[in-house]
Design an enzyme around this catalytic site. Structure first.
Site, PDB file in Angstrom:
ATOM      1  N   HIS A   1       0.824  -1.224   0.000  1.00 43.09           N
ATOM      2  CA  HIS A   1       0.000   0.000   0.000  1.00 43.09           C
ATOM      3  C   HIS A   1       0.853   1.268   0.000  1.00 43.09           C
ATOM      4  O   HIS A   1       0.330   2.365  -0.221  1.00 43.09           O
ATOM      5  CB  HIS A   1      -0.926   0.039   1.222  1.00 43.09           C
ATOM      6  CG  HIS A   1      -1.970  -1.031   1.224  1.00 43.09           C
ATOM      7  ND1 HIS A   1      -2.807  -1.237   0.163  1.00 43.09           N
ATOM      8  CD2 HIS A   1      -2.309  -1.965   2.151  1.00 43.09           C
ATOM      9  CE1 HIS A   1      -3.624  -2.253   0.433  1.00 43.09           C
ATOM     10  NE2 HIS A   1      -3.331  -2.715   1.627  1.00 43.09           N
TER      11      HIS A   1
ATOM     12  N   ASP B   1      -2.889 -10.601  -2.504  1.00 42.04           N
ATOM     13  CA  ASP B   1      -3.430 -10.109  -1.231  1.00 42.04           C
ATOM     14  C   ASP B   1      -4.913  -9.753  -1.422  1.00 42.04           C
ATOM     15  O   ASP B   1      -5.342  -9.423  -2.527  1.00 42.04           O
ATOM     16  CB  ASP B   1      -2.642  -8.852  -0.832  1.00 42.04           C
ATOM     17  CG  ASP B   1      -2.885  -8.401   0.596  1.00 42.04           C
ATOM     18  OD1 ASP B   1      -2.068  -8.736   1.468  1.00 42.04           O
ATOM     19  OD2 ASP B   1      -3.886  -7.706   0.833  1.00 42.04           O
TER      20      ASP B   1
ATOM     21  N   HIS C   1      -6.327  -7.182  -0.465  1.00 43.35           N
ATOM     22  CA  HIS C   1      -6.417  -5.744  -0.726  1.00 43.35           C
ATOM     23  C   HIS C   1      -5.657  -5.390  -2.006  1.00 43.35           C
ATOM     24  O   HIS C   1      -4.597  -5.964  -2.274  1.00 43.35           O
ATOM     25  CB  HIS C   1      -5.808  -4.949   0.439  1.00 43.35           C
ATOM     26  CG  HIS C   1      -6.419  -5.247   1.775  1.00 43.35           C
ATOM     27  ND1 HIS C   1      -5.836  -6.114   2.679  1.00 43.35           N
ATOM     28  CD2 HIS C   1      -7.567  -4.817   2.340  1.00 43.35           C
ATOM     29  CE1 HIS C   1      -6.604  -6.183   3.762  1.00 43.35           C
ATOM     30  NE2 HIS C   1      -7.659  -5.421   3.576  1.00 43.35           N
TER      31      HIS C   1
ATOM     32  N   ASP D   1      -4.334 -12.765   3.316  1.00 46.76           N
ATOM     33  CA  ASP D   1      -5.557 -12.337   3.995  1.00 46.76           C
ATOM     34  C   ASP D   1      -6.824 -12.577   3.170  1.00 46.76           C
ATOM     35  O   ASP D   1      -7.917 -12.211   3.603  1.00 46.76           O
ATOM     36  CB  ASP D   1      -5.463 -10.866   4.434  1.00 46.76           C
ATOM     37  CG  ASP D   1      -4.832  -9.976   3.390  1.00 46.76           C
ATOM     38  OD1 ASP D   1      -4.617 -10.436   2.252  1.00 46.76           O
ATOM     39  OD2 ASP D   1      -4.546  -8.804   3.700  1.00 46.76           O
TER      40      ASP D   1
END
Ligand SMILES: [Zn+2]
Length: 319
Positions: A138, A175, A177, A256
């Site tokens: 991120h 991931d 995200h 995740d």
């Protein structure tokens, strides 16, 4: 009869496993999901699975400012250094805080990927896994967010391009995200192809519109399971990666999207991580002598995280 074909590229050495005790010292407070126990859970499960017999443990060095400057603005690095507290925590956003151990951990995390690149491209290891935190995908060129400070995988990819003069590297991100930071750093860079899957709409609420032609973004609806993930990989990732012919493959390995991880709402299981790792290993064997550098991103349910890393590393290490 065709063993000479299979052995055209001869695997030498063991999978490198990079980490550092400093990565345990970054602490964002009691109850924060991005906690030091993530790395100890992974280590425990790898020991229980006896996988360390198949791994070459390497201590991660600190990243240098020059290596960081390939993807982060010098002003941003200065800003982080100015925010680092000597006691307590300093909050950068609602999710992301610095403790006294944050910068040492972040420097080892990014340094691990640089070292992994050197080991794999130097022929000392066939592939590598960086068991590091804080995660990175991120982090943008000049912004920390979402538990991330330095974009570890981007620092490694930029090192492969600048130091080793590779012309094409690919980054795979599974991931839950979207890896907004990696996308922002490499958008429109024709030397980099990024392919990703992520839950959408979901934090960080990006990725549905790719920022450049070198971005292959595949949003998945909440509730999607392994069949949808595998279909996305087969329909979108693999054709794009085969056409790109990467000279090295990076993995932003966040776990995740596991069905037990309540950080997100996807339903992957260990068998899906094993499957995708096999696809990537086969792809890397086709295009780049098997060179893969995989970097831990998310994964917050400790047992599911550790079991998923074991599934990933069983394939990479050929254990
Ligand atoms: Zn994540």
């Amino acid at each position: 009869m065709f063993t000479w074909l299979r052995n055209r590229w001869q695997r030498t050495g063991m999978t490198a496993y990079l980490s550092h005790p400093d990565c345990l010292k970054h602490n964002m407070g009691v109850g924060h999901p991005e906690c030091p126990e993530r790395l100890t859970a992974i280590r425990d499960q790898l020991m229980a699975a006896q996988l360390f017999d198949f791994l070459d443990e390497v201590e991660a060095p600190e990243v240098t400012r020059e290596q960081l400057a390939r993807v982060h603005s010098p002003g941003y690095v200065d800003y982080l250094e100015s925010c680092a507290p000597s006691v307590g925590t300093f909050r950068l956003d609602p999710d992301t805080a610095m403790s006294p151990g944050t910068l040492p951990a972040a420097r080892r995390a990014a340094g691990a990927v640089v070292r992994a690149v050197d080991l794999v491209l130097g022929g000392a290891a066939p592939n590598a896994f960086c068991a590091v935190r804080p995660p990175g995908h991120h982090a943008e060129s000049a912004r920390s967010m979402g538990f991330c400070f330095f974009n570890n995988v981007a620092v490694g990819a930029a090192h492969a391009l600048a130091q080793h003069r590779l012309e094409r590297v690919a980054i795979v991100d599974f991931d839950v995200h979207h890896g907004n930071g990696t996308e922002e750093i490499f958008k429109d860079d024709p030397r980099v192809l990024m392919v990703s899957t992520f839950q959408h709409p979901f934090y960080p609420y990006s990725g549905d519109t790719p920022l450049g032609p070198n971005m292959c973004n595949v949003p998945l609806k909440a509730g999607s399971k392994g069949d949808a993930f595998r279909a996305a990989v087969e329909a979108h990732w693999l054709p794009a990666l085969d056409a790109f012919r990467p000279q090295m493959l990076f993995v932003s390995a966040g776990f995740d999207a596991h069905r037990e991880d309540d950080m997100g709402s996807l339903g992957l299981v260990e068998a899906d991580y094993e499957w995708v790792t096999r696809q990537l290993a086969a792809l890397a064997a086709r295009h780049c002598q098997g060179r893969i550098v995989s970097v831990l991103e998310g994964g917050y349910e400790l047992s599911a995280l550790a079991r998923s890393v074991v599934a990933h590393l069983r394939v990479l290490s050929e254990a």
